[in-house]
Design a protein around this motif. Structure first.
Motif, PDB file in Angstrom:
ATOM      1  N   VAL A   1     -12.457  80.734  36.348  1.00 56.49           N
ATOM      2  CA  VAL A   1     -12.005  79.601  37.167  1.00 56.49           C
ATOM      3  C   VAL A   1     -11.628  78.468  36.223  1.00 56.49           C
ATOM      4  O   VAL A   1     -12.238  78.301  35.165  1.00 56.49           O
ATOM      5  N   ILE A   2     -10.622  77.741  36.582  1.00 62.02           N
ATOM      6  CA  ILE A   2     -10.158  76.596  35.806  1.00 62.02           C
ATOM      7  C   ILE A   2      -9.833  75.469  36.772  1.00 62.02           C
ATOM      8  O   ILE A   2      -9.464  75.731  37.921  1.00 62.02           O
ATOM      9  N   GLY A   3      -9.991  74.260  36.308  1.00 55.49           N
ATOM     10  CA  GLY A   3      -9.728  73.175  37.230  1.00 55.49           C
ATOM     11  C   GLY A   3      -9.819  71.804  36.603  1.00 55.49           C
ATOM     12  O   GLY A   3     -10.042  71.656  35.399  1.00 55.49           O
TER      13      GLY A   3
ATOM     14  N   ASP B   1      -9.112  84.852  43.737  1.00 56.38           N
ATOM     15  CA  ASP B   1      -8.161  84.928  44.841  1.00 56.38           C
ATOM     16  C   ASP B   1      -6.898  84.094  44.623  1.00 56.38           C
ATOM     17  O   ASP B   1      -5.980  84.155  45.441  1.00 56.38           O
ATOM     18  N   TRP B   2      -6.839  83.330  43.556  1.00 57.38           N
ATOM     19  CA  TRP B   2      -5.683  82.497  43.243  1.00 57.38           C
ATOM     20  C   TRP B   2      -5.312  81.568  44.396  1.00 57.38           C
ATOM     21  O   TRP B   2      -4.146  81.181  44.521  1.00 57.38           O
TER      22      TRP B   2
ATOM     23  N   THR C   1      -0.508  69.101  42.281  1.00 60.45           N
ATOM     24  CA  THR C   1      -0.290  70.544  42.212  1.00 60.45           C
ATOM     25  C   THR C   1      -0.898  71.088  40.935  1.00 60.45           C
ATOM     26  O   THR C   1      -0.593  70.592  39.847  1.00 60.45           O
ATOM     27  N   ILE C   2      -1.745  72.090  41.073  1.00 58.12           N
ATOM     28  CA  ILE C   2      -2.365  72.734  39.919  1.00 58.12           C
ATOM     29  C   ILE C   2      -1.609  74.006  39.585  1.00 58.12           C
ATOM     30  O   ILE C   2      -1.126  74.712  40.475  1.00 58.12           O
ATOM     31  N   SER C   3      -1.493  74.287  38.286  1.00 58.02           N
ATOM     32  CA  SER C   3      -0.857  75.532  37.871  1.00 58.02           C
ATOM     33  C   SER C   3      -1.442  75.960  36.528  1.00 58.02           C
ATOM     34  O   SER C   3      -1.834  75.119  35.718  1.00 58.02           O
TER      35      SER C   3
ATOM     36  N   ASP D   1     -13.168  76.798  45.376  1.00 54.92           N
ATOM     37  CA  ASP D   1     -13.724  75.614  46.041  1.00 54.92           C
ATOM     38  C   ASP D   1     -15.212  75.491  45.775  1.00 54.92           C
ATOM     39  O   ASP D   1     -15.735  74.383  45.653  1.00 54.92           O
ATOM     40  N   LEU D   2     -15.895  76.621  45.634  1.00 52.64           N
ATOM     41  CA  LEU D   2     -17.327  76.585  45.331  1.00 52.64           C
ATOM     42  C   LEU D   2     -17.558  75.923  43.979  1.00 52.64           C
ATOM     43  O   LEU D   2     -18.479  75.135  43.798  1.00 52.64           O
TER      44      LEU D   2
END
Length: 128
Positions: free
Chosen positions: A33-35, A55-56, A69-71, A106-107
């Protein structure tokens, strides 16, 4: 070990745009996961947007939906956050985060305690 390095912050007027970048290294490209998180002065750190290989399906906090917008460009190992329609309340230090993770984005994004390593952050200031 996972390392991240953010860039792209700056000063912008309300309504303007910025693109944040984050180079990620050391991440195994399966189950991750990245964010982006942010922390305003005197406030707790909060998740802005995250995306998981599970799940992208990108997660966005309500206040940025439709504006950010994240990419992730995995060939470049670079995560982006395109921010438009910036508001003064978006002013914060923005942090990139990356972890091995097999659950939903989201978790991860809803609880910054899931992040085990932080970059130094990049400051975004939106003037009114």
């Amino acid at each position: 070990e996972v390392q991240v390095e953010e860039s792209g912050g700056g000063l912008v007027q309300a309504g303007g745009s910025l693109r944040l970048s984050c180079v990620v290294s050391g991440l195994k490209l399966d189950d991750y996961v990245i964010g982006w998180f942010r922390q305003a002065p005197g406030m707790d750190r909060e998740g802005v947007s995250c995306i998981s290989s599970a799940d992208w399906d990108p997660y966005y906090r309500d206040s940025v939906k439709g504006r950010f917008t994240i990419s992730f460009h995995n060939l470049e190992n670079t995560l982006y956050l395109q921010m438009s329609g910036l508001k003064p309340e978006d002013t914060a230090v923005y942090y990139c985060a990356a972890s091995q993770w097999d659950r939903s984005a989201d978790l991860y994004c809803r609880n910054y305690h899931h992040v085990d390593r932080w970059g130094v952050g990049t400051r975004v200031t939106v003037s009114s």
